[in-house]
Scaffold this motif. Structure first.
Motif, PDB file in Angstrom:
ATOM      1  N   PRO A  98      13.249   6.139 -36.019  1.00 41.23           N
ATOM      2  CA  PRO A  98      13.307   5.350 -37.260  1.00 41.23           C
ATOM      3  C   PRO A  98      13.334   6.186 -38.534  1.00 41.23           C
ATOM      4  CG  PRO A  98      11.615   4.510 -35.790  1.00 41.23           C
ATOM      5  CD  PRO A  98      12.134   5.768 -35.170  1.00 41.23           C
ATOM      6  N   TYR A  99      12.769   7.390 -38.508  1.00 40.72           N
ATOM      7  CA  TYR A  99      12.731   8.229 -39.703  1.00 40.72           C
ATOM      8  C   TYR A  99      14.060   8.935 -39.976  1.00 40.72           C
ATOM      9  CZ  TYR A  99      11.913  12.064 -36.384  1.00 40.72           C
ATOM     10  OH  TYR A  99      12.025  12.955 -35.343  1.00 40.72           O
ATOM     11  N   SER A 100      14.998   8.828 -39.058  1.00 39.99           N
ATOM     12  CA  SER A 100      16.309   9.458 -39.238  1.00 39.99           C
ATOM     13  C   SER A 100      17.332   8.363 -39.490  1.00 39.99           C
ATOM     14  CB  SER A 100      16.680  10.278 -37.993  1.00 39.99           C
ATOM     15  OG  SER A 100      17.906  10.927 -38.195  1.00 39.99           O
ATOM     16  N   LEU A 101      17.845   8.296 -40.700  1.00 41.36           N
ATOM     17  CA  LEU A 101      18.674   7.163 -41.092  1.00 41.36           C
ATOM     18  C   LEU A 101      20.085   7.180 -40.530  1.00 41.36           C
ATOM     19  CD1 LEU A 101      17.571   6.694 -44.800  1.00 41.36           C
ATOM     20  CD2 LEU A 101      16.754   5.520 -42.753  1.00 41.36           C
ATOM     21  N   GLY A 102      20.579   8.304 -40.080  1.00 40.48           N
ATOM     22  CA  GLY A 102      21.933   8.327 -39.546  1.00 40.48           C
ATOM     23  C   GLY A 102      22.242   9.649 -38.885  1.00 40.48           C
ATOM     24  N   HIS A 103      23.338   9.657 -38.139  1.00 31.82           N
ATOM     25  CA  HIS A 103      23.767  10.873 -37.452  1.00 31.82           C
ATOM     26  C   HIS A 103      24.359  11.903 -38.413  1.00 31.82           C
ATOM     27  CE1 HIS A 103      23.958   7.973 -34.011  1.00 31.82           C
ATOM     28  NE2 HIS A 103      23.397   9.002 -33.387  1.00 31.82           N
ATOM     29  N   ILE A 104      25.012  11.416 -39.444  1.00 29.89           N
ATOM     30  CA  ILE A 104      25.707  12.316 -40.368  1.00 29.89           C
ATOM     31  C   ILE A 104      25.259  12.024 -41.798  1.00 29.89           C
ATOM     32  CG2 ILE A 104      27.954  12.969 -41.354  1.00 29.89           C
ATOM     33  CD1 ILE A 104      29.206  12.449 -38.618  1.00 29.89           C
ATOM     34  N   PRO A 140      35.037  14.976 -34.765  1.00 28.76           N
ATOM     35  CA  PRO A 140      35.280  15.572 -33.443  1.00 28.76           C
ATOM     36  C   PRO A 140      34.097  16.421 -32.948  1.00 28.76           C
ATOM     37  CG  PRO A 140      37.213  15.832 -34.835  1.00 28.76           C
ATOM     38  CD  PRO A 140      36.105  15.319 -35.711  1.00 28.76           C
ATOM     39  N   GLU A 141      33.354  17.015 -33.873  1.00 34.60           N
ATOM     40  CA  GLU A 141      32.184  17.786 -33.460  1.00 34.60           C
ATOM     41  C   GLU A 141      31.110  16.850 -32.903  1.00 34.60           C
ATOM     42  OE1 GLU A 141      30.980  21.365 -35.317  1.00 34.60           O
ATOM     43  OE2 GLU A 141      32.509  21.167 -36.877  1.00 34.60           O
ATOM     44  N   ALA A 142      30.975  15.672 -33.495  1.00 34.14           N
ATOM     45  CA  ALA A 142      30.025  14.685 -32.978  1.00 34.14           C
ATOM     46  C   ALA A 142      30.445  14.214 -31.589  1.00 34.14           C
ATOM     47  CB  ALA A 142      29.921  13.502 -33.935  1.00 34.14           C
ATOM     48  N   LYS A 143      31.730  14.005 -31.420  1.00 30.21           N
ATOM     49  CA  LYS A 143      32.238  13.597 -30.097  1.00 30.21           C
ATOM     50  C   LYS A 143      32.001  14.709 -29.074  1.00 30.21           C
ATOM     51  CE  LYS A 143      36.239  11.834 -27.683  1.00 30.21           C
ATOM     52  NZ  LYS A 143      37.626  11.398 -27.759  1.00 30.21           N
ATOM     53  N   ALA A 144      32.182  15.955 -29.486  1.00 27.76           N
ATOM     54  CA  ALA A 144      32.032  17.092 -28.571  1.00 27.76           C
ATOM     55  C   ALA A 144      30.605  17.238 -28.047  1.00 27.76           C
ATOM     56  CB  ALA A 144      32.472  18.391 -29.262  1.00 27.76           C
ATOM     57  N   ILE A 145      29.609  16.751 -28.789  1.00 30.23           N
ATOM     58  CA  ILE A 145      28.236  16.830 -28.276  1.00 30.23           C
ATOM     59  C   ILE A 145      27.887  15.602 -27.437  1.00 30.23           C
ATOM     60  CG2 ILE A 145      27.383  18.354 -30.104  1.00 30.23           C
ATOM     61  CD1 ILE A 145      25.961  15.796 -31.202  1.00 30.23           C
ATOM     62  N   GLY A 146      28.853  14.684 -27.267  1.00 33.12           N
ATOM     63  CA  GLY A 146      28.667  13.555 -26.373  1.00 33.12           C
ATOM     64  C   GLY A 146      28.370  12.218 -27.019  1.00 33.12           C
ATOM     65  N   LEU A 147      28.450  12.137 -28.345  1.00 31.11           N
ATOM     66  CA  LEU A 147      28.197  10.858 -28.997  1.00 31.11           C
ATOM     67  C   LEU A 147      29.434   9.958 -28.917  1.00 31.11           C
ATOM     68  CD1 LEU A 147      26.271  12.010 -32.201  1.00 31.11           C
ATOM     69  CD2 LEU A 147      25.328  10.818 -30.212  1.00 31.11           C
ATOM     70  N   PRO A 148      29.277   8.701 -28.489  1.00 29.25           N
ATOM     71  CA  PRO A 148      30.412   7.773 -28.472  1.00 29.25           C
ATOM     72  C   PRO A 148      30.670   7.157 -29.848  1.00 29.25           C
ATOM     73  CG  PRO A 148      28.479   6.703 -27.547  1.00 29.25           C
ATOM     74  CD  PRO A 148      28.080   8.126 -27.867  1.00 29.25           C
ATOM     75  N   PHE A 149      29.691   7.266 -30.737  1.00 29.24           N
ATOM     76  CA  PHE A 149      29.814   6.769 -32.104  1.00 29.24           C
ATOM     77  C   PHE A 149      28.798   7.509 -32.962  1.00 29.24           C
ATOM     78  CE2 PHE A 149      26.686   4.046 -30.036  1.00 29.24           C
ATOM     79  CZ  PHE A 149      25.620   4.093 -30.920  1.00 29.24           C
ATOM     80  N   VAL A 150      28.988   7.422 -34.260  1.00 30.60           N
ATOM     81  CA  VAL A 150      27.978   7.908 -35.205  1.00 30.60           C
ATOM     82  C   VAL A 150      27.622   6.776 -36.135  1.00 30.60           C
ATOM     83  CG1 VAL A 150      28.625  10.351 -35.126  1.00 30.60           C
ATOM     84  CG2 VAL A 150      29.701   8.853 -36.815  1.00 30.60           C
ATOM     85  N   GLU A 151      26.378   6.805 -36.599  1.00 30.97           N
ATOM     86  CA  GLU A 151      25.937   5.876 -37.615  1.00 30.97           C
ATOM     87  C   GLU A 151      25.636   6.663 -38.880  1.00 30.97           C
ATOM     88  OE1 GLU A 151      24.258   2.221 -34.951  1.00 30.97           O
ATOM     89  OE2 GLU A 151      22.767   3.553 -35.866  1.00 30.97           O
ATOM     90  N   ILE A 152      26.019   6.075 -40.004  1.00 30.03           N
ATOM     91  CA  ILE A 152      25.840   6.696 -41.313  1.00 30.03           C
ATOM     92  C   ILE A 152      25.276   5.617 -42.227  1.00 30.03           C
ATOM     93  CG2 ILE A 152      26.967   7.883 -43.234  1.00 30.03           C
ATOM     94  CD1 ILE A 152      29.240   8.611 -41.266  1.00 30.03           C
ATOM     95  N   THR A 153      24.256   5.966 -42.986  1.00 26.84           N
ATOM     96  CA  THR A 153      23.680   4.993 -43.910  1.00 26.84           C
ATOM     97  C   THR A 153      23.979   5.402 -45.343  1.00 26.84           C
ATOM     98  OG1 THR A 153      21.535   6.096 -44.058  1.00 26.84           O
ATOM     99  CG2 THR A 153      21.813   4.464 -42.295  1.00 26.84           C
ATOM    100  N   THR A 154      23.956   4.403 -46.200  1.00 27.69           N
ATOM    101  CA  THR A 154      24.164   4.630 -47.621  1.00 27.69           C
ATOM    102  C   THR A 154      23.461   3.533 -48.401  1.00 27.69           C
ATOM    103  OG1 THR A 154      25.840   5.068 -49.319  1.00 27.69           O
ATOM    104  CG2 THR A 154      26.370   3.373 -47.706  1.00 27.69           C
TER     105      THR A 154
END
Length: 185
Positions: free
Chosen positions: A101-107, A130-144
């Motif tokens: 919960p303390y981490s708002l997003g992947h990027i 592509p770097e996120a995909k290369a570590i195995g993530l199927p998606f990233v979440e980003i908050t704003t």
């Protein structure tokens, strides 16, 4: 514009941005910039190493309210066009798509004020996916923030769609936020 790994070669330009008042930490701002400058002055090599920590071996992370939490695997890249333009980072939880919960997003990303509006954040995010995909993530979440229209446009230009409106945890002031998701195909 390109993304570069933080190194001594680029550090002088990064320091100049910090000295001008820029910080990748949009909540702690100048305090975070001073902390980074102190770390660089104490041991520049150790500071640079801390920005690339895919095994989460570094010390705890300080949140905007001053609390400290466990570090996640992560790395940063610097946005570069002959000089430092900003920073983009990727963090993840090994073996999971979820974040604590303390981490708002992947990027997270931040462009220096004197380089905004040039498309650097959009391009940096495009290169980071592509770097996120290369570590195995199927998606990233980003908050704003709801009023940060430029950031929302950056996310949407990279295929992001709004997942939810939410209230940020107390460490981030308990204010409204928007969570976007970008599928990595």
């Amino acid at each position: 514009m390109q993304l570069v790994s933080p190194s001594l070669e680029y550090l002088g330009s990064y320091v100049a941005a910090l000295e001008r008042g820029w910080s990748a930490d949009n909540l702690r701002g100048e305090v975070a910039a001073r902390e980074e400058l102190a770390k660089i002055n104490a041991d520049a090599s150790a500071f640079l190493s801390s920005l690339v920590d895919p095994e989460a071996k570094g010390p705890p992370v300080t949140l905007p309210d001053g609390s400290k939490v466990e570090r996640l695997p992560s790395f940063r890249r610097w946005i570069w066009d002959g000089e430092f333009c900003g920073s983009i980072g990727l963090r993840w939880k090994a073996g999971s798509t979820s974040l604590p919960p303390y981490s708002l997003g992947h990027i997270g990303y931040a462009v220096v004020p004197w380089k905004r509006g040039l498309g650097y954040a959009t391009r940096a995010l495009q290169v980071m996916l592509p770097e996120a995909k290369a570590i195995g993530l199927p998606f990233v979440e980003i908050t704003t923030d709801p009023d940060n229209l430029p950031s929302q446009k950056v996310i949407q230009a990279n295929g992001g769609f709004l997942v939810e409106r939410f209230t940020k945890p107390p460490q981030y002031g308990g204010v409204p936020g928007l969570r976007f998701r970008i599928a990595l195909e």
